[in-house]
Design a protein around this motif. Sequence first.
Motif, short mmCIF file in Angstrom:
data_model
loop_
_atom_site.label_atom_id
_atom_site.label_comp_id
_atom_site.label_asym_id
_atom_site.label_seq_id
_atom_site.Cartn_x
_atom_site.Cartn_y
_atom_site.Cartn_z
N GLN A 58 -0.01 -4.20 10.79
CA GLN A 58 1.27 -4.79 10.41
C GLN A 58 2.16 -3.65 9.92
OE1 GLN A 58 1.35 -8.52 8.26
NE2 GLN A 58 -0.27 -9.39 9.50
N CYS A 59 2.18 -3.41 8.62
CA CYS A 59 3.04 -2.31 8.18
C CYS A 59 2.48 -0.97 8.61
CB CYS A 59 3.26 -2.35 6.67
SG CYS A 59 1.92 -1.66 5.70
N GLY A 60 1.17 -0.90 8.81
CA GLY A 60 0.57 0.33 9.33
C GLY A 60 0.18 1.35 8.27
N PHE A 61 0.44 1.05 7.01
CA PHE A 61 0.19 2.08 6.00
C PHE A 61 -1.30 2.27 5.72
CE2 PHE A 61 1.08 4.56 2.14
CZ PHE A 61 2.14 5.31 2.62
N CYS A 62 -2.08 1.22 5.94
CA CYS A 62 -3.52 1.33 5.74
C CYS A 62 -4.24 1.76 7.00
CB CYS A 62 -4.08 -0.01 5.29
SG CYS A 62 -3.93 -1.27 6.58
N CYS B 143 -5.74 -3.51 2.23
CA CYS B 143 -4.65 -3.84 3.14
C CYS B 143 -3.97 -5.05 2.55
CB CYS B 143 -5.17 -4.16 4.54
SG CYS B 143 -3.86 -4.81 5.61
N ARG B 144 -2.67 -4.95 2.32
CA ARG B 144 -1.97 -6.06 1.69
C ARG B 144 -1.34 -6.98 2.73
NH1 ARG B 144 -2.48 -8.87 -3.02
NH2 ARG B 144 -0.71 -8.61 -4.45
N CYS B 145 -1.32 -6.56 3.99
CA CYS B 145 -0.55 -7.32 4.98
C CYS B 145 -1.38 -8.29 5.81
CB CYS B 145 0.13 -6.38 5.96
SG CYS B 145 1.25 -5.18 5.23
N THR B 146 -2.52 -7.84 6.31
CA THR B 146 -3.16 -8.59 7.40
C THR B 146 -4.10 -9.68 6.94
OG1 THR B 146 -5.04 -7.09 7.46
CG2 THR B 146 -3.16 -6.53 8.85
N ILE C 47 0.84 -1.20 0.00
CA ILE C 47 0.00 0.00 0.00
C ILE C 47 0.88 1.26 0.00
CG2 ILE C 47 -1.96 1.16 1.10
CD1 ILE C 47 -2.54 -1.61 -0.22
S1 FES Z 1 -1.07 -3.27 7.54
FE1 FES Z 1 0.10 -3.10 5.72
S2 FES Z 1 -1.36 -2.50 4.29
FE2 FES Z 1 -2.54 -2.91 6.02
#
Ligand code: FES
Lengths: 774, 161
Positions: free
Chosen positions: B100-104, B136-139, A202
């Motif tokens: 996770q990465c926190g970007f979303c 969200c690509r991570c969770t 993202i």
């Molecule tokens: S936590 Fe990484 S895109 Fe949602």
Amino acid sequence: MTEYQSIGKPIPRSDSREKVTGSALYVDDLRFPRMLYLKVLRAGVPHARIKSVDITKAELMEGVYKVISKDTEGLDKNLLFGTCIFDQPPLAVDKVRHAGEVVAAVIADSEKNALRAVKNIQVEFEELPHVLDPYEAIAAEAPLIHERNGQYKHLPTFVPVPDSNVFYKYHLKKGNDTEVFREADVIVEDEFEYPLMNHATIEPHGAVAYWDHAGDLHLWSSSQAPFVVREVLSDMFNLPMTKIHVNIPYLGGGFGGKSDYTIEPLLTLCARYVPGYHVKFRLTRKEVFIGTVLGRGLKGKMKIGAKKDGTLVGIEAQLYFSDGAYADTSCNVVLAAGHNCVGPYFFPNCNLQSFGIYTNTPPVGAMRGYGHPEGQFMIERLLEQLALKLGIDSHTLRRKNFLRPGDTNSLGQTISEHNGDVVECFNKMIEALTKNLLPNEDDQFFYGRGVAALVKSPVQASNAASCVFLKVNEDLTVNISIGGVEMGQGCLTVLAQIAAETLKIPVKDVRINYEINSQLTPYEWQSVASMTTMRVGNAILAACEKAVTQFKKNAALVFDCDISELSYDGKTVSRGSENIPLKDLVKGYQYEDGHAVGDPILSVGSSVVRDVTLPDLDTGQYQPYEWTFGAQGCDIRIDKTTGKIKVIHFVTALDVGKVINPDTARGQITGGVMMGIGAALKEKILFNKKGIMQTDNLRKYRIPTMTDMPEKFTCILVENPQPDGPYGARPIAEHPIIGAPPAILNAFQNATGISLLKLPISSERVLTALKQRS
Amino acid sequence: MELTITVNNREYTLEVDPKESLLFILRERLGLTGTKNGCSQGHCGACTIVLNGKAVKACLKKAKKINRANILTIEGISPEFPNKELHPIQEAFIQATAVQCGFCTSGLIMELFALLRENPSITEQGIKEALEGHLCRCTGYQPIFDASLLAQKMMRSKNSG
Ligand code: FES
Ligand code: FES
């Protein structure tokens, strides 16, 4: 069983407060004095010779500081970079090999002004025929993408085929490789396709570069691989590493799309023309698609043979990867796919070939799973056909042939107990899956159940290393500097747990320093291959053990004894009933009269991959790292009128060795499975006839959303410890993506009787297939 | 044009280009970098903020359309943390490991902020539909969904207690 204080506990992520308050800083959030912006002109044609680039108009435009093109003074036209094959220029010089390739760049005082100038650059091309498909690219009449293929500097293991588009051919032979099916009663074969995909983190890629007036290069980048970037830049600019400052803030996702290097060579090259300025380059979403790296892109054939009773005897496969315009980042993917396409099964005879092929797309690189999802999609689909042909239940067929301790895998490595247990994973997965009854077909829906097993080894440099620095502060809190990158996977938390357990202190007292600055941070190969918990974890373990010894050494001076007589409990060092609080030992020990003995607690730790060798050029055999096994299965519902597939229940069982943090482990599984569901049902990069990418935004390239989520996730963490993993842990982060596509397509076949072999199976494809069937 | 907006209870008057996006104004002019730019095309939801009580994508809102608007960003929902508590949605995201990465993350939190304020007893299906526009690509979404339900529960018990 050992009682742990921190290991195995669902400790909340240490970075979550920063992230839920919006205060975590990512590269685009950084602000600097004297900032300029970089925008680039991309080719727009997939394959062409550059005749001329006219920048005269652009140079005179408002706000423009510098325009860089092939004719710019001081630009080394022979400059090529890479880490396996040095075939890539930072900026196109004579040719463009994909439509997103950069032909010119503008540095201006705002993105707006830079973009305006970019639009005023004129390029004249002599267009060449292009090729996107790997089969077409190896045909005799195919246009040659790299005339110099074979002449580039390359690592000895990656041997190119000159005068062709094949930059790497891997051939693995095991057993009787010329007659692999001699003992087979039954043979099945099929052709498969795993399309090109995008990582779709993202956070788009971004970086800031600043050459100071002392000639030092400062870089802030959204990179998983600060030390690979440093090496590439050091080579490129012939700069000692003491003059390169690579800084990594938080990353908004990686998945391999930010590994090795992407935009850093170009940006640093351009920024060099404006010393004293911080130059920011942030990609638009479209540029992430057309101008970084893609993943997967396999077409291939596989053939397997078995005896009547289902015993597998041999496998033959040819895997053709359309790897895009530059080869470097995909060499190891081609290799990994080549020998891992056999899955977690015992085949006495193997003849496997894997080809890395230049095509006119963006370069293809690492993507979560790294070659394993591609090859194991083939074997798991093909086993289903074999089971049908033999009239054996496919679960029984798998169980019969799983790699067990004592068996040799495709590389001839003997599997041992400590590699984990694929049978246990498979059985536990089946048990969880069959708890729910699969509904019978009705007017509206088909229902299907499918399974797959998986195996993965981390593909890494054969001397990949992780190093850490540890200091115990005066208040007994601990800082540990690592070169591993927190990109969302949760390494800061898991590594703090490992440190806390070893030092016998609360997790909250450990800070893993996520701020990476290559001047201050110890070396780390890169954060890929799911190895951070294991490799950095082991380095931390070593540093913590040394710190404990140092505490004891200080105490031994006071007690005047040998350190073997002392014990450490996280609060004190004691000898029999006497003890000294750690607080009195942390800076050395000070006597009442003021004089001090001993040393402050300060340690280092490292962990280097051992016994990994390079592939033999003739047999393809080599010794990679250790293995992780798992199994996945799902129930799906297929809508007969819309063709839409809904995953009802998705089960993953992984032999994690030892779980460090069940919550973050589960998050890796749900996230990985979801990416796998995307690959199974939705995601595919498409080009038009002219070689221009069509799926260049997040509307056209559809990744899963919340409504694609399975109705139920089950995540089973099997624990057969890895002897050389920290507390027994082994890598698991990429793995959940591997089995999802074949499990879903197997379920589809079980429900409908239709065998689909190309990904993704979108609702349109499902509808067409259903129509054709009736 | 001259633009007057209230952001996180503070009024700003700025000279801007009418075509400028609210996302640009927040991030580049006001330094509120908690709101993320994932695409600038309205596709990812990372830039979601609350505008006059509604969750909107800041990248799609042009300056000329938002004069006098009242805006809340991630920086505004627990401005005094850690001296005061986090907002329950933030707390729920931490407890459910939804980051996770926190970007979303900030976009999702702002979407839920508007949603749960407008309809505290929204159904599970309603939550899924509201979050559908957030990538969200991570969770794999499950932890985010769990966090949403937890937040709803926490907010309810807070309001009743
Ligand atoms: S936590 Fe990484 S895109 Fe949602
Ligand atoms: S940045 Fe606004 S929706 Fe993606």
